[in-house]
Every structure is written in C-alpha cells, then in structure tokens.
Write a protein that holds these residues in place. Structure first.
Motif, mmCIF file in Angstrom:
data_model
loop_
_atom_site.group_PDB
_atom_site.id
_atom_site.type_symbol
_atom_site.label_atom_id
_atom_site.label_comp_id
_atom_site.label_asym_id
_atom_site.label_seq_id
_atom_site.Cartn_x
_atom_site.Cartn_y
_atom_site.Cartn_z
ATOM 1 N N UNK A 62 110.555 -38.677 2.984
ATOM 2 C CA UNK A 62 110.194 -37.436 2.286
ATOM 3 C C UNK A 62 111.357 -36.816 1.526
ATOM 4 N N UNK A 63 112.614 -37.051 1.953
ATOM 5 C CA UNK A 63 113.752 -36.377 1.337
ATOM 6 C C UNK A 63 114.432 -37.220 0.263
ATOM 7 N N UNK A 64 114.648 -38.507 0.551
ATOM 8 C CA UNK A 64 115.406 -39.355 -0.371
ATOM 9 C C UNK A 64 114.524 -40.253 -1.228
ATOM 10 N N UNK A 65 113.308 -40.544 -0.769
ATOM 11 C CA UNK A 65 112.433 -41.421 -1.534
ATOM 12 C C UNK A 65 112.508 -42.865 -1.062
ATOM 13 N N UNK A 66 111.615 -43.679 -1.600
ATOM 14 C CA UNK A 66 111.475 -45.060 -1.109
ATOM 15 C C UNK A 66 112.644 -45.938 -1.523
ATOM 16 N N UNK A 67 113.334 -45.641 -2.629
ATOM 17 C CA UNK A 67 114.454 -46.479 -3.073
ATOM 18 C C UNK A 67 115.607 -46.434 -2.070
ATOM 19 N N UNK A 68 115.953 -45.220 -1.609
ATOM 20 C CA UNK A 68 117.001 -45.113 -0.605
ATOM 21 C C UNK A 68 116.569 -45.763 0.712
ATOM 22 N N UNK A 69 115.293 -45.602 1.053
ATOM 23 C CA UNK A 69 114.787 -46.232 2.278
ATOM 24 C C UNK A 69 114.921 -47.747 2.198
ATOM 25 N N UNK A 70 114.571 -48.322 1.045
ATOM 26 C CA UNK A 70 114.671 -49.768 0.865
ATOM 27 C C UNK A 70 116.125 -50.229 0.915
ATOM 28 N N UNK A 71 117.024 -49.465 0.282
ATOM 29 C CA UNK A 71 118.434 -49.846 0.266
ATOM 30 C C UNK A 71 119.039 -49.804 1.669
ATOM 31 N N UNK A 72 118.763 -48.760 2.414
ATOM 32 C CA UNK A 72 119.307 -48.637 3.766
ATOM 33 C C UNK A 72 118.702 -49.671 4.704
ATOM 34 N N UNK A 73 117.436 -50.017 4.482
ATOM 35 C CA UNK A 73 116.774 -51.013 5.338
ATOM 36 C C UNK A 73 117.329 -52.411 5.122
ATOM 37 N N UNK A 74 117.900 -52.660 3.943
ATOM 38 C CA UNK A 74 118.412 -53.996 3.643
ATOM 39 C C UNK A 74 119.799 -54.242 4.230
ATOM 40 N N UNK A 75 120.516 -53.187 4.614
ATOM 41 C CA UNK A 75 121.877 -53.355 5.121
ATOM 42 C C UNK A 75 121.953 -54.229 6.375
ATOM 43 N N UNK A 76 121.109 -54.017 7.406
ATOM 44 C CA UNK A 76 121.207 -54.890 8.579
ATOM 45 C C UNK A 76 120.981 -56.368 8.260
ATOM 46 N N UNK A 77 120.088 -56.652 7.324
ATOM 47 C CA UNK A 77 119.830 -58.053 6.965
ATOM 48 C C UNK A 77 121.038 -58.695 6.304
ATOM 49 N N UNK A 78 121.812 -57.917 5.543
ATOM 50 C CA UNK A 78 122.982 -58.478 4.866
ATOM 51 C C UNK A 78 124.040 -58.941 5.857
ATOM 52 N N UNK A 79 124.034 -58.387 7.066
ATOM 53 C CA UNK A 79 125.001 -58.811 8.084
ATOM 54 C C UNK A 79 124.787 -60.262 8.499
ATOM 55 N N UNK A 80 123.577 -60.768 8.301
ATOM 56 C CA UNK A 80 123.288 -62.160 8.671
ATOM 57 C C UNK A 80 124.097 -63.147 7.838
ATOM 58 N N UNK A 81 124.522 -62.728 6.643
ATOM 59 C CA UNK A 81 125.308 -63.622 5.793
ATOM 60 C C UNK A 81 126.633 -63.992 6.454
#
Length: 324
Positions: free
Chosen positions: A2-21
């Motif tokens: 509700x505060x930041x929008x779906x773009x920030x939600x998507x960006x923050x959600x992708x951070x844990x997956x990047x650790x797999x690299x």
C-alpha cells in the motif's frame, strides 16, 4: 504494497533469490551425469569430496554406468575384463550416449513407448499444479478484498485497494506447513500416495467456496487448500526427476515445467477474470475439475519411485529395488 507499490515489492522480493548466485560456483556437478558423459575422473573427484564430507571412504572398484554394464553384457566376450571397457565398447558407449542427447532426439525419447505414458501424465500434473497454485495465490487476494458480495466492475475497481492483508498473510503462511507435510510424507507414504492425497484434500477444502462464505471461513479454507497444493508442487519436483533416466532427465523435467508455466499463464483468466465477472462458482468449479483430474493422473502413474534405483538410460531397469 500500500505504501511503496508493487515495483518496490518485486525488487525487495528478488533480493533473497540473488543470494543463490553465490552458491553456483561451489555446487558440484552430478556424478551420474559425469559418468554417463564418460567423464569418470571428474565423477570420482566429486564422489571423493562427498565421502570426505561424510567422514568415510569410497568402496574399492571401477566406476561404470548402467549403460556401460549393458554393453559389456551384450558383448559376451570372456577376454574382456568385467570392470574395464575395451576401445570398441567405449566408442559404442559414447555413440549410445550421443544418441540420447540433443533437443529433438531427447523429445522423441520422452515420447517413446517406454516413457510416453509417464511423460503425458506428468505434463497434465505439472499443468494442474501450476494452474491451481498460482490461481489460489490470486484467489487469496480476490476473496479477501473486503467485498463479500459481487459488485459491478466499475465499483469493484474503485474498491480494489480494500484488500485484507492480514488474511492474505495467514493464507500465504500455509506454504510453510505445506513444505513440512511434503517432507514428512514423501518417503513414508511414497510419492504417488502423498501427492494424490493432497490433490483430493485440496478439492475438499475448495468445495465450500463454491458459495460465498464468511471472511474467517474463507481464509481457513484457502489456508488448507494452499497447504495441499504447496505439498503437491513440492512432491512432483521430487517425483519427476526419478521417473526419467539420467540421459533425458533434465530435458524431461524442463519440458514438464514449461507445460506447467502455461497453466500459470492461464490461471489469472480464471482467478481474476471469472471472480471479477461475478462468476465465483464457475471459477471454483473449474479449479475443482483441474485439481481432481490432476489427482487421477497421479494415481495412473505407471510406478512408484520410492526405494527404487535411478536409471542412466531408457533401457536400464527402473524397477530394481535400491540396495541398503
């Protein structure tokens, strides 16, 4: 959201997956794959590393694949050592391996008489799993938007922000016990029984949602349905690699997963489109049909893979009981 929008939600959600690299370079290659490709020296290196990590040693002997053993048995030449390959046999091995790899040839292998039943059933199960899983994710927000009754599309779009995030969080948290249930049942009940039971139980949880239910009951039923569909999605990714031989395993699982993505692309038309069009009953019925049919396909799988030895080639025996 509700505060930041779906773009920030998507960006923050992708951070844990990047650790797999980080773990990509330290992940060992499959010894079965290396052995089938004839890279036995590299396979032995990986196995020795595994043995050291487990505080043990490799057994004595020469590393060979099932395909090499079959070629030795067919040669019927007593002058050949039982554990070593002659140049003629080794060339035949690589020729046989090469015939099993490659995009088009691998697809033909998947649709060969020995694998076609498993392949087609697996495609249906992956489709049903992805369709139901992503559909339930969307239904969680659609049925918890604070509107107990269907409204005209214009009014509904104005009220689209009234999502009960507490209930969405509760229903989404169901994926955690779903993973635990999959881990607890897959080796005790077997892949087929645990997967089919979860599919049918998911149908049972969704059935009351054919009609509008109170908010608390809706959340509870979605919680149970998402537990079940998370468990089936986890188990099918365990079962799928076990039904294919090493030579076409990644191709078989990859194509099945691609078919599942088609289901994931179609589900918004149901989860969002039908519910927005005041057709919640039709939407739930369609999910019921897809999930129930997926459960039937699981029952029709030709064999259970629990306790069975993995094969390297299509001609290798699949039903050999794994030794203790």
């Amino acid at each position: 959201m509700p505060r930041l929008g779906w773009r920030w939600l998507l960006a923050l959600s992708s951070l844990p997956s990047s650790l797999l690299l980080i773990f990509y370079r330290v992940t060992p290659e499959s010894p079965r794959y290396l052995c089938l490709k004839g890279r036995t020296t590299e396979a032995i290196d990986v196995l020795e590393k595994i043995a050291r990590m487990n505080g043990t040693e490799l057994p004595c002997g020469t590393l060979v694949s099932d395909h090499q053993i079959e070629l030795q048995e067919k040669s019927n030449d007593p002058s050949e050592d039982a554990n070593l390959l002659s140049p003629r046999t080794e060339n035949a091995t690589h020729k046989g391996i090469d015939s099993n790899i490659g995009g088009i040839s691998s697809l033909f292998v998947l649709l060969s008489p020995k694998l076609v039943r498993s392949t087609l059933l697996l495609w249906v199960v992956f489709f049903g799993n992805a369709f139901s899983y992503y559909g339930l994710v969307l239904l969680t927000s659609e049925l918890n938007n604070g509107n107990s009754k269907c409204m005209p599309t214009k009014v509904q779009s104005q009220e689209s922000q009234d999502v009960n995030y507490r209930n969405v969080f509760i229903a989404s948290f169901a994926e955690f016990p779903g993973l635990l249930i999959a881990a607890a049942t897959v080796d005790r009940l077997g892949r087929k029984l645990s997967m089919s039971a979860m599919f049918f139980l998911c149908c049972f949880c969704l059935l009351p949602l054919v009609f509008h239910q109170p908010e608390g009951l809706t959340t509870g039923l979605l919680f149970g349905a998402r537990i079940c569909i998370t468990a089936t999605f986890t188990i099918v990714y365990i079962y799928a690699p076990e039904i294919y031989p090493t030579s076409v395993r990644t191709t078989g699982v990859g194509i099945a997963s691609s078919v599942g993505r088609i289901g994931g692309m179609l589900c918004p038309l149901v989860a969002v489109g039908l519910v927005h069009g005041c057709h919640q009953t039709a939407s739930i019925f369609l999910f019921e049909i897809v999930i129930f049919f997926s459960g039937i396909c699981v029952v029709l799988f030709p064999f259970e893979t629990k306790g069975r030895k993995l094969s390297d080639t299509v001609s290798s025996p699949k039903h050999t009981v794994e030794s203790a």
